[in-house]
Design a protein around this motif. Structure first.
Motif, PDB file in Angstrom:
ATOM      1  N   ARG A  21      29.613  33.890  46.727  1.00 41.02           N
ATOM      2  CA  ARG A  21      30.898  33.650  46.054  1.00 41.02           C
ATOM      3  C   ARG A  21      30.865  34.197  44.644  1.00 41.02           C
ATOM      4  NH1 ARG A  21      30.546  28.721  48.484  1.00 41.02           N
ATOM      5  NH2 ARG A  21      29.930  27.704  46.553  1.00 41.02           N
ATOM      6  N   CYS A  24      31.071  37.951  44.789  1.00 36.70           N
ATOM      7  CA  CYS A  24      32.434  38.330  45.161  1.00 36.70           C
ATOM      8  C   CYS A  24      33.370  38.190  43.970  1.00 36.70           C
ATOM      9  CB  CYS A  24      32.921  37.477  46.322  1.00 36.70           C
ATOM     10  SG  CYS A  24      34.567  37.926  46.911  1.00 36.70           S
ATOM     11  N   ASN A  25      33.229  37.111  43.209  1.00 39.98           N
ATOM     12  CA  ASN A  25      34.061  36.910  42.016  1.00 39.98           C
ATOM     13  C   ASN A  25      33.816  37.996  40.993  1.00 39.98           C
ATOM     14  OD1 ASN A  25      35.193  34.616  43.093  1.00 39.98           O
ATOM     15  ND2 ASN A  25      33.856  33.215  41.989  1.00 39.98           N
ATOM     16  N   GLU A  27      32.791  41.057  41.578  1.00 39.33           N
ATOM     17  CA  GLU A  27      33.365  42.300  42.084  1.00 39.33           C
ATOM     18  C   GLU A  27      34.886  42.288  41.956  1.00 39.33           C
ATOM     19  OE1 GLU A  27      31.796  42.818  46.011  1.00 39.33           O
ATOM     20  OE2 GLU A  27      29.766  43.155  45.268  1.00 39.33           O
ATOM     21  N   THR A  28      35.511  41.156  42.216  1.00 37.69           N
ATOM     22  CA  THR A  28      36.960  41.042  42.082  1.00 37.69           C
ATOM     23  C   THR A  28      37.368  41.238  40.623  1.00 37.69           C
ATOM     24  OG1 THR A  28      37.052  39.540  43.964  1.00 37.69           O
ATOM     25  CG2 THR A  28      38.940  39.521  42.464  1.00 37.69           C
ATOM     26  N   ASP A  29      36.636  40.620  39.700  1.00 40.30           N
ATOM     27  CA  ASP A  29      36.914  40.797  38.271  1.00 40.30           C
ATOM     28  C   ASP A  29      36.765  42.258  37.865  1.00 40.30           C
ATOM     29  OD1 ASP A  29      37.358  38.101  38.002  1.00 40.30           O
ATOM     30  OD2 ASP A  29      35.389  37.674  37.105  1.00 40.30           O
ATOM     31  N   GLU A  31      37.061  44.951  39.804  1.00 34.60           N
ATOM     32  CA  GLU A  31      38.168  45.723  40.374  1.00 34.60           C
ATOM     33  C   GLU A  31      39.443  45.541  39.550  1.00 34.60           C
ATOM     34  OE1 GLU A  31      38.580  44.605  44.456  1.00 34.60           O
ATOM     35  OE2 GLU A  31      36.678  45.525  45.015  1.00 34.60           O
ATOM     36  N   ALA A  32      39.730  44.317  39.154  1.00 35.32           N
ATOM     37  CA  ALA A  32      40.927  44.050  38.343  1.00 35.32           C
ATOM     38  C   ALA A  32      40.834  44.764  37.005  1.00 35.32           C
ATOM     39  CB  ALA A  32      41.094  42.545  38.142  1.00 35.32           C
ATOM     40  N   SER A  69      28.097  45.064  38.991  1.00 34.55           N
ATOM     41  CA  SER A  69      28.437  44.913  40.407  1.00 34.55           C
ATOM     42  C   SER A  69      27.216  45.126  41.294  1.00 34.55           C
ATOM     43  CB  SER A  69      29.510  45.933  40.798  1.00 34.55           C
ATOM     44  OG  SER A  69      28.988  47.250  40.713  1.00 34.55           O
TER      45      SER A  69
END
Length: 77
Positions: A21, A24-25, A27-29, A31-32, A69
């Protein structure tokens, strides 16, 4: 067990699903953040470097970049 020595100041060590998790968080940050910066980078940006790069190793013939990442790349000099 998976370790995470991130810059969150907690020294958290995660295992199993908690680690996934967290990854994943991150990587999401990432990408944003990259979606917000669509134009080419032409100047050094301290904030961008601190947000994207975990470590830079300098060798006699190349530089090695480790991104937060988990991706790694090398640049020959």
């Amino acid at each position: 067990m998976y370790g995470y020595g991130g810059n969150d100041g907690t020294g958290t060590v995660c295992s199993g699903p908690a680690f996934l998790r967290l990854q994943c968080n991150r990587e999401t940050d990432l990408e944003a953040f990259l979606d917000e910066h669509q134009e080419p980078v032409t100047d050094y940006d301290e904030g961008m470097v601190r947000r994207l790069i975990e470590r830079i190793a300098v060798y006699s013939d190349h530089l090695a970049f480790e991104f937060k990442s988990g991706l790694e790349t090398e640049v020959q000099m």
